[in-house]
Enzyme design. Structure first.
Site, PDB file in Angstrom:
ATOM      1  N   TYR A  55       0.850  -1.194   0.000  1.00  0.00           N
ATOM      2  CA  TYR A  55       0.000   0.000   0.000  1.00  0.00           C
ATOM      3  C   TYR A  55       0.874   1.227   0.000  1.00  0.00           C
ATOM      4  O   TYR A  55       1.847   1.314   0.755  1.00  0.00           O
ATOM      5  CB  TYR A  55      -0.904   0.026   1.235  1.00  0.00           C
ATOM      6  N   GLU A  57      -0.529   4.802  -0.557  1.00  0.00           N
ATOM      7  CA  GLU A  57      -1.343   6.004  -0.800  1.00  0.00           C
ATOM      8  C   GLU A  57      -0.492   7.243  -0.614  1.00  0.00           C
ATOM      9  O   GLU A  57       0.334   7.322   0.295  1.00  0.00           O
ATOM     10  CB  GLU A  57      -2.534   6.039   0.163  1.00  0.00           C
ATOM     11  N   ASP A 201      -5.835  13.461 -25.437  1.00  0.00           N
ATOM     12  CA  ASP A 201      -5.829  12.067 -24.982  1.00  0.00           C
ATOM     13  C   ASP A 201      -5.142  11.245 -26.071  1.00  0.00           C
ATOM     14  O   ASP A 201      -5.733  10.969 -27.114  1.00  0.00           O
ATOM     15  CB  ASP A 201      -7.278  11.624 -24.764  1.00  0.00           C
ATOM     16  N   THR A 227      -3.007   5.983 -22.274  1.00  0.00           N
ATOM     17  CA  THR A 227      -2.868   4.640 -21.740  1.00  0.00           C
ATOM     18  C   THR A 227      -1.398   4.273 -21.939  1.00  0.00           C
ATOM     19  O   THR A 227      -0.685   4.916 -22.702  1.00  0.00           O
ATOM     20  CB  THR A 227      -3.721   3.608 -22.504  1.00  0.00           C
ATOM     21  N   LYS A 230      -1.184   0.528 -25.272  1.00  0.00           N
ATOM     22  CA  LYS A 230      -1.520   0.430 -26.702  1.00  0.00           C
ATOM     23  C   LYS A 230      -0.216   0.537 -27.505  1.00  0.00           C
ATOM     24  O   LYS A 230       0.641  -0.324 -27.314  1.00  0.00           O
ATOM     25  CB  LYS A 230      -2.579   1.470 -27.038  1.00  0.00           C
ATOM     26  N   ARG A 236      -1.224  -2.583 -18.759  1.00  0.00           N
ATOM     27  CA  ARG A 236      -2.555  -1.976 -18.866  1.00  0.00           C
ATOM     28  C   ARG A 236      -2.711  -0.916 -17.777  1.00  0.00           C
ATOM     29  O   ARG A 236      -2.841  -1.238 -16.595  1.00  0.00           O
ATOM     30  CB  ARG A 236      -3.608  -3.076 -18.705  1.00  0.00           C
TER      31      ARG A 236
HETATM   32  C1  LIG Z   1      -8.283   3.242 -24.984  1.00  0.00           C
HETATM   33  C2  LIG Z   1      -8.643   4.662 -24.776  1.00  0.00           C
HETATM   34  C3  LIG Z   1      -8.880   5.189 -23.500  1.00  0.00           C
HETATM   35  C4  LIG Z   1      -9.098   4.397 -22.246  1.00  0.00           C
HETATM   36  O1  LIG Z   1      -8.397   3.388 -21.912  1.00  0.00           O
HETATM   37  P1  LIG Z   1      -8.789   2.363 -20.754  1.00  0.00           P
HETATM   38  O2  LIG Z   1      -7.437   2.063 -20.215  1.00  0.00           O
HETATM   39  O3  LIG Z   1      -9.471   1.250 -21.438  1.00  0.00           O
HETATM   40  O4  LIG Z   1      -9.634   3.059 -19.760  1.00  0.00           O
HETATM   41  C5  LIG Z   1      -9.087   6.543 -23.371  1.00  0.00           C
HETATM   42  N1  LIG Z   1      -9.084   7.332 -24.444  1.00  0.00           N
HETATM   43  C6  LIG Z   1      -8.889   6.875 -25.689  1.00  0.00           C
HETATM   44  C7  LIG Z   1      -8.914   7.820 -26.824  1.00  0.00           C
HETATM   45  C8  LIG Z   1      -8.677   5.513 -25.888  1.00  0.00           C
HETATM   46  O5  LIG Z   1      -8.524   5.057 -27.136  1.00  0.00           O
END
Ligand SMILES: *Cc1c(COP(=O)(O)O)cnc(C)c1O
Length: 417
Positions: A55, A57, A201, A227, A230, A236
């Site tokens: 933990y 925090e 994003d 993220t 990807k 993840r």
């Molecule tokens: C995949 C994605 C997310 C979110 O990812 P998670 O980890 O699944 O919550 C946010 N924004 C965009 C544009 C994405 O393609």
């Protein structure tokens, strides 16, 4: 760590065997889901480590628990590497996912009911950009811009008009199914003319951004979220980058605003992935993702498929199935291709007249196959298989023959590690 596997096999044979089956599925199929990748063994080991027991925090040096001396070092290193990789002023590496990274930025900047402008989900946006049954759409008043009907590229004029009309506090850009580059500077200009800040994003394109193969939002946008699993090829999870002046508000929006204890094991895995992405060979990898995607696009076009926007600048193509065969739905094609060993996902295309559960399109990406070492010639081969499966309308014989071919290709290019 190998000992851990033996231990799991003995103590929980059911879960062990399910993981084995999933590993076999990944090894024996061509993974072309644009948001997926194969993390390195180093990332996997860090994510599976004893750090999950801790933990922590708070932030490094300012924790609410004792015994944080080593996880402090891990998180500090992850932050430093994230800053080096993206060239950002501040990084918070605690968000559990991309959606939670976005949530933290919203919490830091918005009050419930505030106006926000983001990309239409059905034109390639994301759930967390204001979808009505997502927390974002429930808490805030989202308006959406889309893509132009003719070019299918982002309609910056519409964005500008909507910004003038609704005076959003935040403009959100970035997408999940958009095959072209995004003009962050233009978006920032529109935002600043209207008193808004910008959240870029880059969940999908982070691996292209950090290698300079996609325009960089860091210099111009106040907030950048991503993220890490990807194109970045880490565990993840999520991460937030921002200007120095937002350090405090972002940190406190993450904890205690939105999360409790950070996932220390995943933060360690993020640190490993950031270091991998800093190395020069990652740029070669990212370049190959794009080269492969362009080869795939060319090959699909030559087979008579129509691609949204006519092609791609990044790691994915969005195939409009209608001109190939009016009857085909994305759902049907996803199933046929899966049976042939090619894993893609059904996807709405802009101005789609079908439902999200059917769709007129499929999204196909190259990050995972590029990790396996596949090149342009393999993409041409895969396009041919896709054409054969669809031309036969999923004929069992055709599909099963191609399944043998995809298994053979997978054997030649095992997942690293
Ligand atoms: C995949 C994605 C997310 C979110 O990812 P998670 O980890 O699944 O919550 C946010 N924004 C965009 C544009 C994405 O393609």
């Amino acid at each position: 760590m190998l000992g851990y596997w033996k231990y799991l096999e003995k103590s929980d044979p059911e879960i062990y065997s399910m993981i084995q089956k999933e590993e076999h599925r990944q090894q024996s199929m061509l993974g072309m889901i644009a948001s997926e990748n194969h993390a390195s063994p180093a990332v996997l080991v860090a994510a599976g480590s004893c750090l999950t027991n801790k933990y922590a925090e708070g932030l490094p040096g300012k924790r609410y628990y004792g015994g944080c001396e080593h996880v402090d070092e891990v998180e500090e290193l992850a932050i430093e590497r994230c800053k080096e990789l993206f060239g950002c002023e501040h990084a918070n590496v605690q968000p559990h996912s991309g959606t939670q990274a976005n949530m933290a930025v919203y919490f830091s900047q918005l009050e419930p009911g505030d106006n926000v402008l983001a990309m239409n989900l059905s034109h390639g946006g994301h759930l967390s950009h204001g979808f009505n049954i997502n927390f974002s759409g429930k808490l805030y008043n989202f308006f959406s811009y889309g893509v132009k009907r003719d070019s299918e590229t982002i309609d910056y004029d519409q964005m500008s008009e909507l910004a003038k009309e609704h005076k959003p506090k935040l403009i959100v850009c970035g997408a999940s199914a958009y095959p072209r580059t995004i003009n962050f500077e233009k978006i920032v200009q529109i935002a600043h003319e209207n008193g808004a800040r910008v959240l870029a994003d880059i969940a999908h394109i982070a691996g292209l951004v950090c290698t300079g193969l996609h325009p960089d939002p860091i210099p111009s946008c106040e907030f950048v979220t991503s993220t890490t699993h990807k194109t970045l090829r880490g565990p993840r999870a999520g991460t937030i980058m921002c200007k120095k002046e937002y350090t405090k508000t972002i940190n406190s929006a993450v904890f205690p605003g939105m999360q409790g204890g950070p996932l220390c094991h995943v933060i360690a895995a993020k640190a490993v992935a950031f270091a991998e992405a800093i190395r020069p060979d990652f740029k070669e990898y990212a370049k190959q993702i794009i080269n492969n995607c362009q080869a795939l696009a060319e090959a699909l076009l030559s087979k008579g498929f129509r691609l949204c926007t006519g092609g791609t600048d990044n790691h994915l193509v969005l195939v409009d199935l209608r001109s190939y065969n009016e009857k085909l739905t994305g759902a049907q094609v996803e199933t046929w291709l899966h049976d042939a060993g090619i894993v893609v996902n059904k996807n709405l295309i802009p101005y789609d007249t079908r439902k999200a559960t059917e769709t007129s399109g499929v999204r196909i990406g190259t990050p995972a196959l590029t990790t396996r070492g596949m090149k342009e010639s393999h993409m041409e081969q895969i396009a041919e298989w896709i054409d054969l499966v669809l031309a036969s309308e999923g004929d069992e014989k055709v599909v099963s023959n191609i399944r043998n071919d995809t298994i053979a290709l997978c054997r030649q290019y095992p997942i690293p590690g």
